[in-house]
Design an enzyme around this catalytic site. Structure first.
Site, PDB file in Angstrom:
ATOM      1  N   HIS A 214      -3.195  -8.332   1.030  1.00  0.00           N
ATOM      2  CA  HIS A 214      -2.620  -7.132   0.385  1.00  0.00           C
ATOM      3  C   HIS A 214      -1.324  -7.810  -0.218  1.00  0.00           C
ATOM      4  O   HIS A 214      -0.811  -7.447  -1.127  1.00  0.00           O
ATOM      5  CB  HIS A 214      -2.162  -5.986   1.316  1.00  0.00           C
ATOM      6  CG  HIS A 214      -3.359  -4.954   1.497  1.00  0.00           C
ATOM      7  ND1 HIS A 214      -3.723  -4.317   0.193  1.00  0.00           N
ATOM      8  CD2 HIS A 214      -4.210  -4.742   2.303  1.00  0.00           C
ATOM      9  CE1 HIS A 214      -4.947  -3.555   0.643  1.00  0.00           C
ATOM     10  NE2 HIS A 214      -5.136  -3.725   2.137  1.00  0.00           N
TER      11      HIS A 214
ATOM     12  N   GLN B 297       0.705  -1.207   0.003  1.00  0.00           N
ATOM     13  CA  GLN B 297      -0.059  -0.003  -0.070  1.00  0.00           C
ATOM     14  C   GLN B 297       0.694   1.261  -0.031  1.00  0.00           C
ATOM     15  O   GLN B 297       0.356   2.475  -0.252  1.00  0.00           O
ATOM     16  CB  GLN B 297      -0.926  -0.112   1.125  1.00  0.00           C
ATOM     17  CG  GLN B 297      -2.038  -1.184   1.182  1.00  0.00           C
ATOM     18  CD  GLN B 297      -2.942  -0.942   2.411  1.00  0.00           C
ATOM     19  OE1 GLN B 297      -2.497  -1.415   3.561  1.00  0.00           O
ATOM     20  NE2 GLN B 297      -3.935  -0.133   2.117  1.00  0.00           N
TER      21      GLN B 297
ATOM     22  N   LEU C  45      -7.470   1.562   3.780  1.00  0.00           N
ATOM     23  CA  LEU C  45      -6.660   2.965   3.465  1.00  0.00           C
ATOM     24  C   LEU C  45      -6.614   3.011   1.804  1.00  0.00           C
ATOM     25  O   LEU C  45      -6.509   4.201   1.647  1.00  0.00           O
ATOM     26  CB  LEU C  45      -5.410   3.168   4.225  1.00  0.00           C
ATOM     27  CG  LEU C  45      -5.450   3.103   5.696  1.00  0.00           C
ATOM     28  CD1 LEU C  45      -4.183   3.058   6.583  1.00  0.00           C
ATOM     29  CD2 LEU C  45      -6.492   4.277   6.113  1.00  0.00           C
TER      30      LEU C  45
ATOM     31  N   HIS D 253      -7.048  -9.470   6.501  1.00  0.00           N
ATOM     32  CA  HIS D 253      -6.961  -8.460   5.509  1.00  0.00           C
ATOM     33  C   HIS D 253      -5.661  -7.859   5.097  1.00  0.00           C
ATOM     34  O   HIS D 253      -5.527  -7.678   3.625  1.00  0.00           O
ATOM     35  CB  HIS D 253      -7.660  -7.141   6.195  1.00  0.00           C
ATOM     36  CG  HIS D 253      -7.863  -6.089   5.131  1.00  0.00           C
ATOM     37  ND1 HIS D 253      -9.241  -5.445   4.810  1.00  0.00           N
ATOM     38  CD2 HIS D 253      -7.084  -5.004   4.930  1.00  0.00           C
ATOM     39  CE1 HIS D 253      -8.957  -4.345   3.985  1.00  0.00           C
ATOM     40  NE2 HIS D 253      -7.691  -4.192   4.191  1.00  0.00           N
ATOM     41  N   GLU D 254      -4.910  -7.517   5.905  1.00  0.00           N
ATOM     42  CA  GLU D 254      -3.447  -7.065   5.500  1.00  0.00           C
ATOM     43  C   GLU D 254      -2.784  -8.306   4.831  1.00  0.00           C
ATOM     44  O   GLU D 254      -1.988  -7.719   3.847  1.00  0.00           O
ATOM     45  CB  GLU D 254      -2.524  -6.700   6.703  1.00  0.00           C
ATOM     46  CG  GLU D 254      -3.380  -5.419   7.596  1.00  0.00           C
ATOM     47  CD  GLU D 254      -3.858  -4.419   6.863  1.00  0.00           C
ATOM     48  OE1 GLU D 254      -3.194  -3.994   5.639  1.00  0.00           O
ATOM     49  OE2 GLU D 254      -4.873  -3.807   7.071  1.00  0.00           O
TER      50      GLU D 254
END
Ligand code: NI
Length: 174
Positions: A140, A51, A95, A136-137
């Site tokens: 990514h 991210q 985010l 969730h992270e």
């Protein structure tokens, strides 16, 4: 520490698969701290390296509420060891998808092995919001966003909205 800029979807860099870190050295530690500062400033409860444009398997998480003592987790090369059969639904945000939320169902408990900020191997068993946030992270790191867990129709609506907002910002010079 330095605040980093967060990549907003749709962006192909968010779809890349991240590579493992060889070891957690001073540079990785600095990145972890910069990611935490960026996450707290946003504010958010989790952030993954891709991210901020770094395709390495590094995530940071802190689900402590306002007023509670900070409880930052710095994780490199997180690996799922076990997930529960029981699942839970949270209204997730990200985010990289500002102001977009959708309900996502995930296992409500997960056990993960990772390298901490001292390059020590650790295991954590998380449940509830922490388990959701870690999963969730970790997604990514494989180029998966929370919208990839919802219907193509809903995903299309959210990504079109974000794409349009980006174009408007670009025209306004934002
Ligand atoms: Ni996210």
């Amino acid at each position: 520490m330095a605040k980093l800029s967060i990549i907003v979807a749709p962006d192909r860099r968010l779809k890349l698969k991240s590579a493992p870190v060889e070891r957690v050295d001073a540079a990785v530690r600095r990145l972890m701290d910069d990611m935490l500062e960026t996450m707290y400033a946003a504010p958010g409860i989790g952030l993954a390296a891709p991210q901020v444009g770094v395709t390495r398997r590094i995530i940071v998480v802190d689900i402590a509420r306002k007023g509670e003592a900070p409880a930052p987790l710095r994780m490199a090369n997180p690996m799922r060891l076990w997930t529960s059969d029981s699942s839970v639904v949270y209204d997730e945000g990200c985010l990289s998808l500002p102001e977009q939320y959708s309900e996502v169902r995930r296992p409500d408990r997960v056990r993960v092995r990772y390298l901490d900020h001292d390059n020590a191997t650790r295991e954590i068993e998380a449940e509830g919001l922490l388990a959701t946030c870690i999963q969730h992270e970790m997604d990514h790191l494989d180029g998966v966003l929370f919208v990839d867990h919802i219907s193509a129709l809903k995903r299309g609506i959210i990504l079109r909205k974000l794409g349009k907002a980006k174009r408007t910002d670009a025209l306004a010079g934002a």
